[in-house]
Design a protein around this motif. Structure first.
Motif, PDB file in Angstrom:
ATOM      1  N   ALA A   1       0.815  -1.402   0.049  1.00 52.49           N
ATOM      2  CA  ALA A   1       0.002  -0.154  -0.249  1.00 52.49           C
ATOM      3  C   ALA A   1       0.859   1.353  -0.092  1.00 52.49           C
ATOM      4  O   ALA A   1       0.236   2.466  -0.159  1.00 52.49           O
ATOM      5  N   HIS A   2       2.086   1.194   0.390  1.00 53.87           N
ATOM      6  CA  HIS A   2       3.079   2.315   0.459  1.00 53.87           C
ATOM      7  C   HIS A   2       4.293   2.208  -0.370  1.00 53.87           C
ATOM      8  O   HIS A   2       5.611   1.971  -0.003  1.00 53.87           O
ATOM      9  N   PRO A   3       4.027   2.143  -1.955  1.00 57.96           N
ATOM     10  CA  PRO A   3       5.211   1.898  -2.876  1.00 57.96           C
ATOM     11  C   PRO A   3       6.329   2.941  -2.595  1.00 57.96           C
ATOM     12  O   PRO A   3       7.554   2.575  -2.844  1.00 57.96           O
ATOM     13  N   ALA A   4       5.942   3.922  -2.445  1.00 57.28           N
ATOM     14  CA  ALA A   4       7.048   5.160  -2.283  1.00 57.28           C
ATOM     15  C   ALA A   4       7.802   5.014  -1.159  1.00 57.28           C
ATOM     16  O   ALA A   4       9.103   4.931  -1.248  1.00 57.28           O
ATOM     17  N   GLU A   5       7.399   4.542   0.060  1.00 57.48           N
ATOM     18  CA  GLU A   5       8.437   4.132   1.178  1.00 57.48           C
ATOM     19  C   GLU A   5       9.252   2.502   0.865  1.00 57.48           C
ATOM     20  O   GLU A   5      10.328   2.587   1.339  1.00 57.48           O
ATOM     21  N   LEU A   6       8.503   1.914  -0.127  1.00 61.51           N
ATOM     22  CA  LEU A   6       9.444   0.725  -0.400  1.00 61.51           C
ATOM     23  C   LEU A   6      10.361   1.056  -1.117  1.00 61.51           C
ATOM     24  O   LEU A   6      11.570   0.695  -1.024  1.00 61.51           O
ATOM     25  N   GLN A   7      10.257   1.929  -2.319  1.00 58.47           N
ATOM     26  CA  GLN A   7      11.558   2.419  -3.114  1.00 58.47           C
ATOM     27  C   GLN A   7      12.455   3.122  -2.242  1.00 58.47           C
ATOM     28  O   GLN A   7      13.570   2.999  -2.397  1.00 58.47           O
ATOM     29  N   ALA A   8      11.994   3.945  -1.180  1.00 55.15           N
ATOM     30  CA  ALA A   8      12.906   4.573  -0.342  1.00 55.15           C
ATOM     31  C   ALA A   8      13.775   3.654   0.462  1.00 55.15           C
ATOM     32  O   ALA A   8      15.158   3.809   0.579  1.00 55.15           O
ATOM     33  N   LEU A   9      13.166   2.490   0.967  1.00 53.61           N
ATOM     34  CA  LEU A   9      13.952   1.385   1.404  1.00 53.61           C
ATOM     35  C   LEU A   9      14.946   0.962   0.623  1.00 53.61           C
ATOM     36  O   LEU A   9      16.199   0.980   1.113  1.00 53.61           O
ATOM     37  N   PHE A  10      14.694   0.613  -0.518  1.00 51.80           N
ATOM     38  CA  PHE A  10      15.628   0.258  -1.614  1.00 51.80           C
ATOM     39  C   PHE A  10      17.092   1.011  -1.970  1.00 51.80           C
ATOM     40  O   PHE A  10      18.062   0.623  -1.789  1.00 51.80           O
TER      41      PHE A  10
END
Length: 91
Positions: free
Chosen positions: A59-68
């Protein structure tokens, strides 16, 4: 959410994917997709609490990309990977 959920080996995963790609390396976007897919898959195989985490990350793809990006910067910092424009290669 736990950024290192299920003790996912970020650096080892990146290194393995880049080694299979050879000297050409991978585009950052492709590497991100592969690593995050493996991360979410690993979480989905964990007990019920981790499944809630999977739903949150999806539900939070931007945070997932930031994690990467965070883990990619860390891998660059120790010399595991190097970037050249949009390409990522094994360090």
């Amino acid at each position: 959410m736990d950024a290192d959920g299920a003790h996912f080996e970020w650096r080892e995963t990146m290194r393995a994917l880049l080694e299979t790609a050879g000297e050409a390396g991978l585009r950052r976007k492709r590497l991100r997709r592969l690593v995050l897919r493996l991360y979410v898959r690993r979480l989905s195989r964990q007990p019920e609490a981790a499944r809630e985490e999977v739903c949150w990350w999806r539900a939070h793809p931007a945070e997932l990309q930031a994690l990467f990006r965070k883990h990619l910067r860390a891998a660059k910092g120790v010399g595991l990977v190097r970037t050249q424009g949009k390409m990522v290669r094994a360090g």
